[in-house]
Design a protein around this motif. Structure first.
Motif, short mmCIF file in Angstrom:
data_model
loop_
_atom_site.label_atom_id
_atom_site.label_comp_id
_atom_site.label_asym_id
_atom_site.label_seq_id
_atom_site.Cartn_x
_atom_site.Cartn_y
_atom_site.Cartn_z
N LEU A 225 0.83 -1.21 0.00
CA LEU A 225 0.00 0.00 0.00
C LEU A 225 0.86 1.26 0.00
N GLY A 226 2.02 1.17 0.64
CA GLY A 226 2.95 2.30 0.61
C GLY A 226 3.50 2.51 -0.79
N ARG A 227 3.91 1.44 -1.45
CA ARG A 227 4.43 1.55 -2.82
C ARG A 227 3.35 2.05 -3.79
N ALA A 228 2.10 1.68 -3.52
CA ALA A 228 1.00 2.11 -4.39
C ALA A 228 0.55 3.53 -4.09
N GLY A 229 1.07 4.15 -3.04
CA GLY A 229 0.70 5.51 -2.69
C GLY A 229 -0.63 5.64 -1.97
N LYS A 230 -1.17 4.51 -1.49
CA LYS A 230 -2.46 4.54 -0.80
C LYS A 230 -2.32 4.99 0.66
N PHE B 135 2.37 -3.15 10.10
CA PHE B 135 1.79 -2.46 8.95
C PHE B 135 2.49 -1.12 8.72
N ALA B 136 2.66 -0.33 9.80
CA ALA B 136 3.33 0.96 9.67
C ALA B 136 4.77 0.79 9.20
N LEU B 137 5.41 -0.24 9.70
CA LEU B 137 6.78 -0.53 9.29
C LEU B 137 6.84 -0.82 7.80
N GLY B 138 5.88 -1.61 7.31
CA GLY B 138 5.84 -1.92 5.88
C GLY B 138 5.67 -0.68 5.03
#
Length: 300
Positions: free
Chosen positions: A22-27, A206-209
């Motif tokens: 989700l981080g890589r996708a900018g969500k 999750f936050a770490l990811g």
């Protein structure tokens, strides 16, 4: 091995992977994840740690095995810090956290829930012992020392006030005090902590990811060296140390399982919390988390 990997290990790992995707996708953005990480660290983790420490039955632990594990941690930490600081030329605080990543396994948020899924509470006593050691002594040591290294210009009184106000350290101290003095904790308080503490592991992972998704995963010499020390040298060191003395075989196998786990998320959380450079630490967390999946499944 495949059943353990798919049924017990991957579900826990999935929160880290979901945050990363989700981080890589900018969500989900880094600022949002940083806020979540701070809440999980300062609010939910104390709620997770206090009941754990307060309810420990120390007589159930093989203290000789935990002492051997702790000696391995001390030896490797000193060696890894020398390598990171002197040979790899990292900043002192960054080298401190990189060295922490070689010996502070993600036992509380990762190995502990996995071991309970596989073995149940009674069979995972050895893992609980290492979780207790890391949560009360190792983690407290790194919280205090990292704070002191980051704030070297502070006066002793300022440092004492800062450290004494840390919610995680307060939870550890109160948990140990309640355990030693056998002070009862009101049931509603334990229920509230159980409710809040259940969110510590998934939210932190999750936050770490999400935060890790903003870093390059390129395996630099620093990343390769620190990851190798964690995944290869630390388990080998623990295995060799556990050949000393006699104890139930499940203690040896479960402590080796702990040593083979990925680098602890707390090293990264401390780096984010204190604004320490994490571009080398982040890939270490990702690579050790990914590569340890199969070794954990094999050892379990």
């Amino acid at each position: 091995m495949l059943d353990v990997l798919t049924n017990d290990i991957l579900p826990v790992f999935s929160m880290l992977a979901l945050g990363f995707l989700l981080g890589r996708a900018g969500k989900v953005h880094r600022a949002e994840a940083t806020a979540v990480n701070r809440i999980a660290f300062l609010v939910l983790q104390p709620a997770l740690i206090f009941p754990l420490v307060n309810g420990l039955d120390w007589s159930a632990f093989r203290l000789d095995a935990i002492a051997l594990y702790a000696c391995c941690q001390a030896i490797l930490f000193a060696s890894a810090f020398f390598v990171a600081y002197r040979l790899l030329r990292r900043d002192m605080v960054e080298a401190w956290l990189l060295a922490m990543a070689t010996i502070f396994v993600n036992t509380l948020l990762y190995i502990w829930p996995i071991s309970f899924l596989i073995y149940g509470e009674k069979a995972a006593t050895a893992v609980t012992g290492i979780v207790a050691w890391d949560a009360t002594v190792t983690f407290a040591f790194f919280i205090v020392t990292t704070d002191l290294l980051v704030n070297r210009a502070s006066s002793p009184m300022q440092s004492l006030r800062r450290v004494a106000a840390n919610p995680v350290l307060i939870a550890i101290a109160l948990g140990v005090l309640g355990n030693v003095a056998t002070l009862p904790t009101p049931a509603p308080v334990l229920t509230a902590m159980e409710f809040a503490g259940a969110g510590a592991a998934p939210l932190t992972l999750f936050a770490l990811g999400v935060i890790l998704s903003g870093h390059s995963l390129m395996p630099t010499p620093t990343v390769i060296t620190i990851s190798s020390l964690k995944l290869l040298v630390f388990p080998a060191l623990v295995w060799a140390a556990l050949q000393v003395g006699q104890r139930p075989e499940d203690w040896n196998s479960l402590l080796l399982l702990c040593a083979a786990g990925p680098s602890g998320a707390m090293a990264f959380s401390l780096g984010v919390l204190h604004g320490v450079r994490t571009d080398q630490l982040a890939p270490v967390i990702i690579w050790t988390s990914t590569l340890s999946l199969f070794s954990l499944a094999f050892l379990a």
